[in-house]
Design an enzyme around this catalytic site. Structure first.
Site: not given
Length: 299
Positions: A151, A175, A245, A248, A271, A280
């Site tokens: 990110r 995150k 993004h 990404r 994730h 994806y």
């Protein structure tokens, strides 16, 4: 236990999100704004405190948002925020029951993300003529974003010591303050070396610190500048204009197209849920269908 004033409740909730749950500043601001909207609805409905907060009011609040034309993604986020908020208040003893447990919401619609095709990625990353410190930095930024799929916030947070050149990996803080190690391809490592040897030393100032990517004044590179770098480079290359993004998304799609398994891509992207990564696979399948329709005589 008595219920504190609303301002104190919201302040405690913000601290809970930021400190205890480790959410990003963007998510914290969004949730606090959502709670402010919910409290405003409670007050307009004649409520005098949190004890009036129930499932009927929660549904009425979301219904009002729907009638105002809010997007499904916004409604889904606000429903999620309401559940987090009521659970928090219940644990603190400020609500006798947790009405959020009864609250459901439609899943936010998920559109297929725009991505570069592999040829466009090659064109965008063409490093011909890279020489000055700004060009060296910008080249390294693009190479790292595409090579690792990290990110933009994670890229800006990288320090010099996060680069392991022997293993060709980066240590990334994602995150929720979760740390992971991601592989970094040889072209990206070469671009990083060029920046660190021939570019970064020219921008170091007193107090620069350990930041890997710097701005022209010697401070840590900010996310807005990264977005401008990506936009400028992709536009100049004449390929699909994406945000960081989007790079990404492109990295994840190309990994799957190249045969990487879904679990590995999940680990690389950081994730928490495999379901997030599965979008994806839809991108790759859609592109396969497009190629089939264009190429097969009886498609």
């Amino acid at each position: 236990m008595g219920v504190p004033v609303i301002e104190m409740v919201v302040g405690e909730f913000e601290r809970h999100l930021r400190v205890e749950r480790g959410l990003s500043l963007h998510t914290v601001r969004a949730y606090v704004g959502d709670v402010g909207s919910l409290i405003g609805h409670l007050e307009r409905a004649g409520g005098e405190g949190l004890e009036r907060l129930n499932i009927v009011l929660l549904r009425d609040w979301l219904g009002e948002q729907h009638e105002a034309g809010k997007a499904r993604a916004t409604l889904a986020r606000r429903a999620a925020c309401a559940r987090v908020f009521t659970a928090f208040c219940h644990r603190r003893g400020w609500l006798a029951n947790d009405p959020g447990l009864l609250l459901g919401s439609a899943k936010a619609g998920r559109s297929l993300p725009a991505v570069l095709d592999q040829e466009e990625a090659k064109v965008a990353l063409n490093s011909t003529g890279v020489d000055g410190p700004g060009e060296l930095r910008d080249q390294a930024v693009l190479e790292v974003l595409y090579a690792t799929g990290i990110r933009v916030s994670e890229l800006c947070g990288l320090d010099v010591d996060d680069v392991d050149r022997d293993r060709r990996t980066l240590r990334v803080l994602g995150k929720g303050s979760k740390e992971r190690v991601v592989p970094c391809g040889l072209p990206a490592m070469r671009a990083l070396d060029a920046w660190c040897i021939r570019g970064r030393p020219l921008w170091i100032r007193d107090g620069t610190g350990p930041a890997l990517f710097l701005g022209v004044r010697g401070g840590r590179l900010d996310q807005g500048t990264v977005r401008r770098i990506v936009h400028t480079r992709l536009t100049a290359a004449g390929v699909t204009d994406l945000s960081p993004h989007g790079l990404r998304h492109s990295a994840a799609t190309h990994l799957l197209e190249g045969g990487a398994d879904l679990r590995s891509v999940q680990e690389i992207l950081g994730h928490a849920s495999l379901g997030t990564t599965q979008i994806y696979t839809h991108v790759s399948i859609e592109r396969l269908h497009t190629a089939y329709r264009q190429a097969h005589p009886r498609a």
